[in-house]
Enzyme design. Structure first.
Site, PDB file in Angstrom:
ATOM      1  CG  HIS A  78      -3.710   0.354   4.825  1.00  0.00           C
ATOM      2  ND1 HIS A  78      -3.190  -0.882   5.413  1.00  0.00           N
ATOM      3  CD2 HIS A  78      -2.806   1.130   5.416  1.00  0.00           C
ATOM      4  CE1 HIS A  78      -2.216  -0.472   6.212  1.00  0.00           C
ATOM      5  NE2 HIS A  78      -1.776   0.286   5.990  1.00  0.00           N
ATOM      6  CG  HIS A 105       4.789   4.581   4.590  1.00  0.00           C
ATOM      7  ND1 HIS A 105       3.977   5.306   5.326  1.00  0.00           N
ATOM      8  CD2 HIS A 105       3.880   3.318   4.273  1.00  0.00           C
ATOM      9  CE1 HIS A 105       2.894   4.660   5.729  1.00  0.00           C
ATOM     10  NE2 HIS A 105       2.968   3.371   5.225  1.00  0.00           N
ATOM     11  CG  HIS A 143      -0.135   0.279   2.604  1.00  0.00           C
ATOM     12  ND1 HIS A 143       0.101  -1.073   3.345  1.00  0.00           N
ATOM     13  CD2 HIS A 143       0.241   1.193   3.373  1.00  0.00           C
ATOM     14  CE1 HIS A 143       0.707  -0.779   4.589  1.00  0.00           C
ATOM     15  NE2 HIS A 143       0.910   0.690   4.451  1.00  0.00           N
ATOM     16  CE1 TYR A 156       5.442   3.563   7.976  1.00  0.00           C
ATOM     17  CE2 TYR A 156       5.270   3.756  10.180  1.00  0.00           C
ATOM     18  CZ  TYR A 156       4.563   3.624   8.937  1.00  0.00           C
ATOM     19  OH  TYR A 156       3.271   3.264   8.877  1.00  0.00           O
ATOM     20  CG  HIS A 176       1.181   0.488  12.500  1.00  0.00           C
ATOM     21  ND1 HIS A 176       1.503   1.806  12.759  1.00  0.00           N
ATOM     22  CD2 HIS A 176       1.560   0.188  11.294  1.00  0.00           C
ATOM     23  CE1 HIS A 176       2.379   2.054  11.770  1.00  0.00           C
ATOM     24  NE2 HIS A 176       2.299   1.194  10.691  1.00  0.00           N
ATOM     25  CD  GLU A 226       4.269   0.223   7.093  1.00  0.00           C
ATOM     26  OE1 GLU A 226       3.436   0.519   6.282  1.00  0.00           O
ATOM     27  OE2 GLU A 226       3.795  -0.107   8.319  1.00  0.00           O
TER      28      GLU A 226
END
Ligand SMILES: [Fe+2]
Length: 311
Positions: free
Chosen positions: A203, A218, A154, A259, A250, A269
């Site tokens: 996502h 990112h 993503h 990251y 997260h 990431e």
């Protein structure tokens, strides 16, 4: 779920300031597979388990950042229909001829209200993952070289007008909202970050409200396990890669993450885990006060670099 419409993130073109340093980094440290170089000097790469010709394009430039983010759609009829739908939403579209990107068909490009160039395309050459289509081995040498993510997962993009962007993605492009972060109470709790899926992933693309248009936060690459994220951390250490956050988890999407920055300062990431939402899932909301835990669940810390450093 039946997969129609927009299928997945297909490619992103990054600007890099030293093409040889970038090439070496993306190939030998991140462990992508180089699949071509074109007449403009752009370098094409894919993650080892991706089947299409490329997912990352490195373009030599004077500044870092992202030129465009592209999604693969089901077929040409879908591409034609989505072009009309995007125009009806009020955006101008441009057709980029087949072959302008190596081994890629015609693309439909438009600039969304956050200032990012988004592309849709239906065709890209299937080159396979090197294991064949008949009785394949589970992995090969490319799966062990460098960090070796399995796919471009993503992107997170920073720009203005996130509410308009959400409308475009959910009402025109067929995405659904999986999670969101709200702004402060005194500002009326607007959505300052949205995590959108066109699939079964937490996502496929995400946006954060930001005054400057067209920024890259990112690109994310999927690791198969948390242990492989920790191995990625070792490889980053061995190669003196500049790390922003992690390894940590997260709260938002429950992903396990690091990251870090490429040699040009583009953040990337390495990510694993999360969960598998269906389109009928109720979106998850994070309040502004808990934003730190949404970002870094281990410490609850709001990292200044994460919030402010973009290319
Ligand atoms: Fe991410």
């Amino acid at each position: 779920m039946a997969m129609t419409g927009v299928l997945r993130p297909g490619h992103a073109q990054l600007r890099v300031m030293d093409i040889e340093a970038a090439r070496k980094f993306y190939r030998d440290v991140l462990g992508l597979v180089e699949t071509g170089v074109d007449a403009q000097g752009r370098v094409f790469l894919k993650a080892w388990d991706e089947r299409d010709h490329h997912s990352v394009i490195l373009r030599p430039a004077d500044t870092a950042g992202i030129d465009f983010f592209g999604f693969k759609v089901l077929d040409k009829a879908t591409l034609d229909q989505l072009e009309k739908d995007v125009q009806a939403f009020g955006l101008k579209t441009e057709r980029i001829p087949a072959g302008e990107l190596m081994e890629t068909g015609e693309r439909v490009r438009f600039t969304i209200p956050s200032g990012h160039a988004i592309e849709l395309y239906a065709e890209k050459k299937h080159v396979g993952n090197g294991l064949g289509q008949l009785n394949p081995a589970p992995w090969g040498p490319d799966a062990e070289r460098g960090i070796a993510p399995v796919r471009l997962d993503h992107g997170l993009l920073y720009g203005p007008n996130v509410a308009q962007v959400k409308k475009l993605f959910t009402e025109v492009l067929g995405f659904f909202l999986v999670e969101r972060i709200l702004g402060p109470k005194e500002a009326g709790e607007p959505e300052v970050a949205i995590f959108l899926s066109c699939s079964h992933k937490t996502h496929d693309i995400a946006f954060v409200e930001h005054p400057e248009p067209g920024k890259l936060h990112h690109l994310s690459f999927l690791m198969p396990t948390w242990e492989r994220v920790q191995r990625a951390a070792d490889i980053m250490g061995m190669n003196k890669v500049s790390i922003d956050i992690g390894p940590t988890r997260h709260g938002v999407t429950r992903g396990e993450t690091i990251y870090a920055w490429d040699p040009s300062g583009n953040r990337f990431e390495t990510f694993a885990g999360g969960y598998q939402p269906y389109p009928d899932a109720e979106p998850i909301t994070w309040t502004f006060e808990q934003f730190g835990y949404g970002l870094d669940y281990t410490t609850g810390k709001l990292h200044d670099t994460f919030l402010g450093v973009v290319t």
